[in-house]
Scaffold this motif. Structure first.
Motif, PDB file in Angstrom:
ATOM      1  N   LEU A  83       0.834  -1.185   0.000  1.00 17.21           N
ATOM      2  CA  LEU A  83       0.000   0.000   0.000  1.00 17.21           C
ATOM      3  C   LEU A  83       0.879   1.250   0.000  1.00 17.21           C
ATOM      4  CD1 LEU A  83      -2.736  -1.124   2.530  1.00 17.21           C
ATOM      5  CD2 LEU A  83      -2.741  -1.310   0.047  1.00 17.21           C
ATOM      6  N   ILE A  84       0.242   2.397  -0.073  1.00 13.82           N
ATOM      7  CA  ILE A  84       0.980   3.652  -0.182  1.00 13.82           C
ATOM      8  C   ILE A  84       1.903   3.865   1.006  1.00 13.82           C
ATOM      9  CG2 ILE A  84       0.714   6.165  -0.304  1.00 13.82           C
ATOM     10  CD1 ILE A  84      -1.926   5.652  -1.793  1.00 13.82           C
ATOM     11  N   GLY A  85       1.457   3.437   2.172  1.00 11.99           N
ATOM     12  CA  GLY A  85       2.271   3.606   3.370  1.00 11.99           C
ATOM     13  C   GLY A  85       3.299   2.519   3.584  1.00 11.99           C
ATOM     14  N   GLY A  86       3.415   1.586   2.638  1.00 10.85           N
ATOM     15  CA  GLY A  86       4.384   0.506   2.754  1.00 10.85           C
ATOM     16  C   GLY A  86       3.833  -0.755   3.366  1.00 10.85           C
ATOM     17  N   GLU A  87       2.554  -0.764   3.775  1.00  6.84           N
ATOM     18  CA  GLU A  87       1.964  -1.954   4.367  1.00  6.84           C
ATOM     19  C   GLU A  87       1.786  -3.034   3.300  1.00  6.84           C
ATOM     20  OE1 GLU A  87       0.461   0.961   4.254  1.00  6.84           O
ATOM     21  OE2 GLU A  87       0.329   1.798   6.278  1.00  6.84           O
ATOM     22  N   THR A  88       1.938  -4.289   3.714  1.00  2.00           N
ATOM     23  CA  THR A  88       1.838  -5.420   2.805  1.00  2.00           C
ATOM     24  C   THR A  88       0.526  -6.151   3.030  1.00  2.00           C
ATOM     25  OG1 THR A  88       4.241  -5.718   2.814  1.00  2.00           O
ATOM     26  CG2 THR A  88       2.914  -7.593   2.096  1.00  2.00           C
ATOM     27  N   GLU A  89      -0.124  -6.560   1.946  1.00  3.12           N
ATOM     28  CA  GLU A  89      -1.328  -7.373   2.067  1.00  3.12           C
ATOM     29  C   GLU A  89      -1.529  -8.161   0.782  1.00  3.12           C
ATOM     30  OE1 GLU A  89      -4.667  -4.775   2.680  1.00  3.12           O
ATOM     31  OE2 GLU A  89      -4.890  -4.353   0.549  1.00  3.12           O
ATOM     32  N   PHE A  90      -2.281  -9.244   0.876  1.00  2.77           N
ATOM     33  CA  PHE A  90      -2.717  -9.941  -0.323  1.00  2.77           C
ATOM     34  C   PHE A  90      -4.078  -9.386  -0.708  1.00  2.77           C
ATOM     35  CE2 PHE A  90      -5.197 -13.259  -2.424  1.00  2.77           C
ATOM     36  CZ  PHE A  90      -4.383 -13.479  -3.531  1.00  2.77           C
ATOM     37  N   ARG A  91      -4.235  -8.988  -1.972  1.00  4.16           N
ATOM     38  CA  ARG A  91      -5.440  -8.297  -2.418  1.00  4.16           C
ATOM     39  C   ARG A  91      -6.272  -9.234  -3.301  1.00  4.16           C
ATOM     40  NH1 ARG A  91      -5.296  -2.953  -1.536  1.00  4.16           N
ATOM     41  NH2 ARG A  91      -6.543  -2.391  -3.368  1.00  4.16           N
ATOM     42  N   PRO A  92      -7.423  -9.704  -2.812  1.00  4.23           N
ATOM     43  CA  PRO A  92      -8.233 -10.654  -3.575  1.00  4.23           C
ATOM     44  C   PRO A  92      -8.775 -10.112  -4.887  1.00  4.23           C
ATOM     45  CG  PRO A  92      -8.863 -10.653  -1.250  1.00  4.23           C
ATOM     46  CD  PRO A  92      -7.952  -9.495  -1.446  1.00  4.23           C
ATOM     47  N   ASN A  93      -8.734  -8.794  -5.081  1.00  4.70           N
ATOM     48  CA  ASN A  93      -9.249  -8.259  -6.345  1.00  4.70           C
ATOM     49  C   ASN A  93      -8.353  -8.573  -7.535  1.00  4.70           C
ATOM     50  OD1 ASN A  93      -7.177  -6.536  -5.633  1.00  4.70           O
ATOM     51  ND2 ASN A  93      -8.377  -4.668  -5.737  1.00  4.70           N
ATOM     52  N   VAL A  94      -7.210  -9.242  -7.308  1.00  5.12           N
ATOM     53  CA  VAL A  94      -6.352  -9.627  -8.439  1.00  5.12           C
ATOM     54  C   VAL A  94      -7.056 -10.628  -9.352  1.00  5.12           C
ATOM     55  CG1 VAL A  94      -4.202  -9.187  -7.196  1.00  5.12           C
ATOM     56  CG2 VAL A  94      -5.210 -11.475  -7.112  1.00  5.12           C
TER      57      VAL A  94
END
Length: 567
Positions: free
Chosen positions: A252-263
């Motif tokens: 994310l913009i702030g550097g946070e990491t996540e897996f995004r199901p919208n892929v």
């Protein structure tokens, strides 16, 4: 008069005009250390109350956890999706929206009984008080939208990104627990039925961007915050599959990491564009895709489909070979749902039930999902590359559990071409049901439109991960210089074929796991899927008029290492 230097900078961004030099919440400035959206979120959450308002003793409440992200666009700020703000500056789900969704989930009899019909002259017997987050909702608020349709599929020269295809910020809540409130003047209200209706309504998704996986419920929570039972996703299920994969995790913009199901939605939307673009003109192909997945053209289109991914296992990590890049390893169940069955007759619904599996198999056969999906995971298939401390490249996705049977549908090289023809045929059937006559002679002029003269698929059988051949051709010369035969060194590295940083290439490389159907001793006469150590090594190439591309295709014509043209 007191003169305060930089007085404008002391005014919260909430009260500044959305213009350059003041406040641009949606715009991402690559040169700025702190984005306006980050500063805005910090100013906002600092002043917002830590707890939602007390609903009172007359209001019945229940709390539900969201699967991923949730947002209801309040329309309060121009150009950016931002939550509706309620009491004490808290994000909330409006009671009016809650009532509308509740009514849609009611039967006709229930609407009448609770006086929820539009023509009722009497006040309704239910009051909807909306919903407020009750957990720590202030983390990871700054979300991102990154449209890339033209750059990924349509544009021929990708060294420059098309206009308006850059990252945009939006504000959404990450996995919030939302407490909803309903009240009634009747002492004998059947609250079990009321909340059952609301849970059915929740299952369709709440807020905006629901077709991308936002606003889908996970579970009801107890008063202690523990998951009591899951909330089923609603909508007519067209397709379900179990998947697992690993690759580069988005930040994310702030550097946070996540897996995004919208892929998953982004991938199938892109492949639908490629297939339809090879069968009809650009305008028609885009309209067909927007009908399925939604879009913003001509005032906006609500798509027929939504996807829901239920994660069963997620591991976020870091690739530490000198770069520290974020990674994911995920497994789960993906569902594609038809949200408005009444809009389609039976023949269209049946064709969609064929089209979605075809697009999913297409996505799994030739690539993957998310960042760097055009490349096989170098960690698995080119380990020597990482002995040189190189950045992470590629991803690897495959079928899981009972969905391994899908992998057996294309388990040999001679099935690849037939499968491509089948996908195009199913797409043609869907087009004709929409009143569109397929005409590949009038195809879209896109880089990755899928038609016979625009794409070539080559493949070989690899006997294990270490037998991956073509991955080296992406980084080294595929043909060494030979003075004896007067042959010059040939390479496609950092060319229009392979692309480079900030440039999309014209080649996909995939190592597709081979799955076989074998006898099932527990169920004689039935087959069961079995994974093998082999892979279909596939190269998908969209030729251009460059010399390097022509030379590489001539090289493939010699069938090096067993490569053969499949389509």
């Amino acid at each position: 008069m007191v003169n305060i230097a930089n007085a404008a900078q002391l005014v919260p961004l909430m009260f500044q005009a959305q213009i350059k030099g003041r406040s641009q919440l949606q715009y991402i400035n690559q040169e700025a250390e702190v984005q306006d959206s980050q500063r805005w979120a910090s100013e906002w959450t600092k002043e917002a109350y830590p707890q939602p308002p007390d609903p009172g003793k007359t209001v019945t409440t229940r709390t539900y956890k969201m699967q991923w992200r949730f947002v209801t666009n309040g329309g309060q700020f121009e150009g950016i999706i931002f939550p509706a703000l309620g009491a004490f500056g808290l994000p909330f789900y409006p009671g009016s929206s809650m009532k509308g969704l509740f009514c849609q989930a009611c039967t006709s009899e229930q609407k009448q009984r609770y006086r929820l019909t539009k023509n009722s002259d009497e006040p309704s017997l239910l009051r909807f008080h909306g919903g407020y987050p009750v957990n720590d909702w202030k983390q990871n608020l700054v979300d991102i939208v990154h449209p890339q349709q033209k750059w990924q599929v349509q544009t021929h020269h990708t060294d420059e990104k098309p206009r308006n295809e850059t990252g945009f910020a939006l504000i959404s809540l990450s996995e919030p627990a939302i407490q909803f409130g309903i009240s009634s003047p009747l002492p004998d209200t059947d609250w079990q039925e009321v909340w059952a209706i609301w849970e059915r309504a929740l299952g369709y998704g709440i807020g905006c961007r629901t077709s991308s996986g936002y606003g889908l419920p996970k579970a009801r929570l107890t008063e202690l915050g523990e998951e009591e039972y899951p909330i089923p996703i609603q909508g007519q299920q067209l397709y379900k599959a179990f998947l697992k994969g690993e690759g580069q995790a988005p930040q994310l913009i702030g550097g946070e990491t996540e897996f995004r199901p919208n892929v998953f939605r982004g991938s199938l939307r892109g492949h639908a564009l490629r297939i339809f673009g090879g069968l009809t003109n650009q305008k028609t192909a885009e309209a067909l895709v927007e009908n399925l997945f939604g879009g913003v053209n001509d005032g906006g289109t609500q798509g027929l489909l939504t996807c829901a991914f239920k994660t069963s296992d997620l591991q976020l990590g870091t690739f530490t070979e000198g770069y520290g890049e974020p990674t994911y390893k995920v497994a789960g169940e993906l569902r594609w749902l038809l949200m408005s069955p009444r809009q389609l007759d039976e023949s269209k619904q049946q064709t969609l039930k064929k089209l979605l599996p075809a697009l999913m198999r297409f996505a799994l056969l030739f690539g993957g999902f998310g960042k760097s999906w055009r490349r096989a995971d170098h960690r698995q298939f080119y380990q020597e590359y990482y002995q040189r401390r190189k950045p992470l490249i590629g991803c690897h996705w495959q079928w899981d559990k009972t969905s391994l049977t899908y992998g057996a549908k294309v388990s040999s090289l001679n099935r690849v071409g037939r499968f491509i023809d089948q996908v195009r045929q199913i797409a043609s059937e869907w087009m004709q049901l929409q009143g569109v006559k397929p005409d590949e002679r009038n195809h879209a002029n896109w880089r990755e439109a899928w038609y016979p003269d625009g794409v070539e698929v080559w493949g070989r059988l690899a006997e294990g991960a270490e037998d991956c051949v073509a991955i080296k051709w992406l980084h080294e010369a595929y043909q060494r210089a030979n003075r004896r035969f007067r042959e010059a060194e040939q390479s496609i590295k950092q060319s229009s074929v392979t692309g480079q940083i900030s440039q999309v290439g014209r080649l996909w490389h995939r190592m597709y796991p081979v799955v076989k159907l074998v006898d099932n001793p527990k169920n004689p006469g039935k087959k069961k899927p079995r994974s093998t150590p082999n892979y279909l090594e596939l190269l998908t190439i969209f030729p251009d008029d460059s010399r390097k591309c022509d030379d590489f295709l001539d090289f493939l014509d010699t069938e090096p290492e067993g490569f053969q043209r499949l389509w």
